[in-house]
Design an enzyme around this catalytic site. Structure first.
Site, short mmCIF file in Angstrom:
data_model
loop_
_atom_site.label_atom_id
_atom_site.label_comp_id
_atom_site.label_asym_id
_atom_site.label_seq_id
_atom_site.Cartn_x
_atom_site.Cartn_y
_atom_site.Cartn_z
N HIS A 125 5.50 -6.12 -21.68
CA HIS A 125 6.26 -5.00 -21.10
C HIS A 125 5.54 -3.66 -21.23
CE1 HIS A 125 9.89 -7.17 -19.95
NE2 HIS A 125 9.70 -7.90 -21.03
N ARG B 150 4.55 15.03 -0.19
CA ARG B 150 4.66 16.48 -0.04
C ARG B 150 5.73 17.05 -0.98
NH1 ARG B 150 6.43 16.18 6.03
NH2 ARG B 150 7.79 14.72 4.94
N GLU C 283 11.78 -2.04 -10.97
CA GLU C 283 10.50 -1.72 -10.33
C GLU C 283 10.68 -1.17 -8.92
OE1 GLU C 283 11.70 -4.66 -11.03
OE2 GLU C 283 10.97 -6.26 -9.69
N ARG D 130 3.16 5.56 9.18
CA ARG D 130 1.76 5.90 8.85
C ARG D 130 1.62 6.33 7.39
NH1 ARG D 130 2.04 7.98 14.10
NH2 ARG D 130 2.64 10.04 13.38
#
Length: 571
Positions: free
Chosen positions: A309, A328, A339, A355
């Site tokens: 872990h 940004r 997770e 993108r």
């Protein structure tokens, strides 16, 4: 002048042989009376501006004489300094706000009279923690004094005279502290209680009450209702700054404890509703969508099982730091649980989101994680959805993004999948028809101003006017003139009210106005200007502006002019 002769006659009978010995003790009440007269005069100016220099010279002259009568030569000297400046501008016309700005040095002398030897009265040094501070109440002199005295600190002030407006706008403005100027009359009014109630949800916002009421019982009542601090006026800006800064720092610590994930240092899922409030507001006001992406580390269970872990935790920290570094400032990274991470891309279309996510995916796959003597690389999968309907709840978008993530996993992982939303052709045509019908009944307002707070407050005012007349309204916000002109709004013939700031980056308001008129756009245009030269206003009128309002706003004037333009939209 007659008023100020009365002012002098009020003070003179009180001067006896023991006056100068007792002056120190009586000074506060004299200064308070002087402030009352200044406030009364300012309120009269609000109803009668523009003002001539001659009128202001008479006013400040009377101030100086009254100050001499009560032995306040410092105030008299300050008034004389202002008079000298005005004598060089005899032909100038003044707004009430400009006259108020001239008063600030006098206000400092009044509010800091007893504090000249105290270090807390000194103007705060430049720098420090940034903060948005909401000033709420009806004491324009005190607020002008605060703004003038705290120019060196990185605080942004927004002033709302109405408690109702402050309570309604609080979630959108999201200030770091609220300073409320009230008297005993507002002790338990519904608007004041609503304001205090809203400061406790969905996040803590400290409230500081400033008042002339010095009674302990009243202060205890305010504390009981939820105030964090109570300051009695006249109060020095230096002391108020220290007390407010302490509360702002306390708020930041509370936010960190409640909203920050301890392991990774990014926001936890409790922060998501706040993000959605902000982005949904962007969508409602400007039609700008955002994209919510749900990311999940591939084969993370195997990492934990094989390496332990500690290595698993290092991978989580690495992904969190990577996302913060490569997104940004307007985007938001949240550890959703285990997770899984949410990356909320503000003002982003579907194509751009795809993108960005693919770029992040490639770059992270090339990163190495080193922990406990192990070096490894990981990948993640992502499902995303464009949030384009402000009526849908947060869970709706999370569910769609989760289904897309499941699809990415099902196809083998290390993929980006977009959520699927299907609409039948028949339903789409019916929706379009209903939209066109409703379109003719709605107001449309575009607010073009690089000051985000100004846009927010004006938008709230527009919504208030729409609610009063039971009208639907579309509000679109733009931070500069060029983005407004390039938007789809300017490509069709629908009539708008355009509220246009005079000074903006990229393209100023006059140029935007010129291009609108050259295209023969049928919009009603209101120009916001802080320029003092009336020739600037005349130039705007020549260019075809329908209304103009000077900054700082006089709210009643702004409301009246805006109401008129909205009415003209219907003609």
């Amino acid at each position: 002048m007659r008023k100020w002769k009365q002012r002098e006659n009020f003070f003179l009978p009180q001067l006896g042989s023991g006056y100068y010995e007792e002056r120190r003790g009586k000074l506060d009440s004299y200064v308070v009376s002087l402030l009352d007269q200044m406030k009364e005069q300012y309120e009269q100016w609000e109803a009668s501006s523009p003002l001539s220099s001659a009128e202001l010279i008479r006013f400040f002259g009377a101030i100086g004489r009254a100050a001499e009568v009560i032995g306040r030569n410092d105030i008299a000297a300050e008034a004389e300094r202002i008079l000298q400046g005005m004598s060089r501008q005899k032909e100038r016309q003044w707004t009430a706000e400009e006259a108020l700005a001239e008063m600030v040095p006098l206000l400092r002398r009044c509010y800091e009279a007893e504090e000249t030897d105290s270090p807390i009265a000194s103007p705060p040094q430049r720098g420090g923690t940034e903060a948005d501070v909401l000033l709420c109440g009806n004491d324009p002199l005190f607020f002008a004094y605060l703004r003038g005295s705290l120019q060196t600190v990185p605080w942004r002030f927004i002033t709302l005279p109405s408690l109702e407006q402050a309570a309604a706008s609080m979630f959108r403005l999201n200030p770091d502290c609220i300073i409320v100027d009230i008297g005993e009359d507002h002790l338990e009014t519904p608007s004041f209680l609503a304001l205090l109630e809203n400061t406790g949800r969905p996040c803590y916002i400290p409230v500081v009450i400033v008042s002339r009421d010095g009674r302990k019982a009243v202060h205890l009542k305010w504390y009981e209702l939820g105030a964090d601090d109570v300051i009695v006026k006249p109060a020095a800006a230096g002391e108020l700054f220290i007390r407010v800064r302490r509360l702002v720092e306390k708020k930041r610590k509370i936010d960190e404890l409640v909203l920050i994930d301890e392991l990774t240092g990014v926001y936890n899922r409790k922060y998501l509703p706040r993000v959605y409030v902000r982005l949904r507001s962007d969508l409602e006001r400007s039609g700008t969508p955002s994209c919510l992406a749900l990311l999940d580390l591939d084969h993370f269970k195997q990492v934990n099982d094989r390496f332990g872990h500690l290595v698993g935790d290092a991978v989580l920290k690495k992904l969190a730091a990577f996302l913060l570094q490569h997104t940004r400032g307007m985007d938001t990274v949240v550890r959703f649980g285990g997770e899984e991470f949410v990356v909320w891309l503000a003002k982003t279309s579907t194509g751009e989101a795809r993108r960005v996510l693919r770029r992040l995916q490639r770059q992270f796959a090339s990163e190495e994680v080193e922990a406990d003597g192990v070096r490894l690389s990981c990948t993640f999968s992502a499902g995303f959805v464009e949030c384009d309907d402000p009526n849908e709840p947060l869970d709706h978008w999370l569910n769609l993004a989760d289904k897309a993530l499941y699809e990415a996993k099902r196809k083998g992982g290390n993929r980006v999948e977009e959520a699927r939303r299907q609409t039948s052709h028949a339903n789409g045509a019916q929706a379009e028809k209903q939209h066109r019908q409703a379109d003719t009944q709605r107001w449309s307002v575009a607010i073009v101003d690089d000051d985000e707070l100004a846009r927010t407050v004006i938008a709230d005012l527009v919504r208030k006017l729409a609610a009063e007349q039971e009208r639907e309204v579309d509000i679109y916000e733009f931070g500069d003139g060029l983005s407004f002109l390039e938007s789809p709004l300017c490509e069709h013939g629908r009539r708008f009210v355009v509220i246009l700031d005079r000074v903006m980056p990229k393209m100023d308001g006059l140029e935007v106005l010129h291009r609108l008129r050259r295209r023969r756009m049928p919009h009603k245009v209101m120009m916001l200007t802080s320029r003092q030269d009336e020739r600037e206003i005349a130039h705007a009128l020549e260019k075809g502006v329908d209304e103009y309002v000077t900054k700082p706003f006089k709210w009643l004037e702004l409301e009246a002019r805006l109401r008129r333009l909205l009415k003209e939209l219907e003609e």
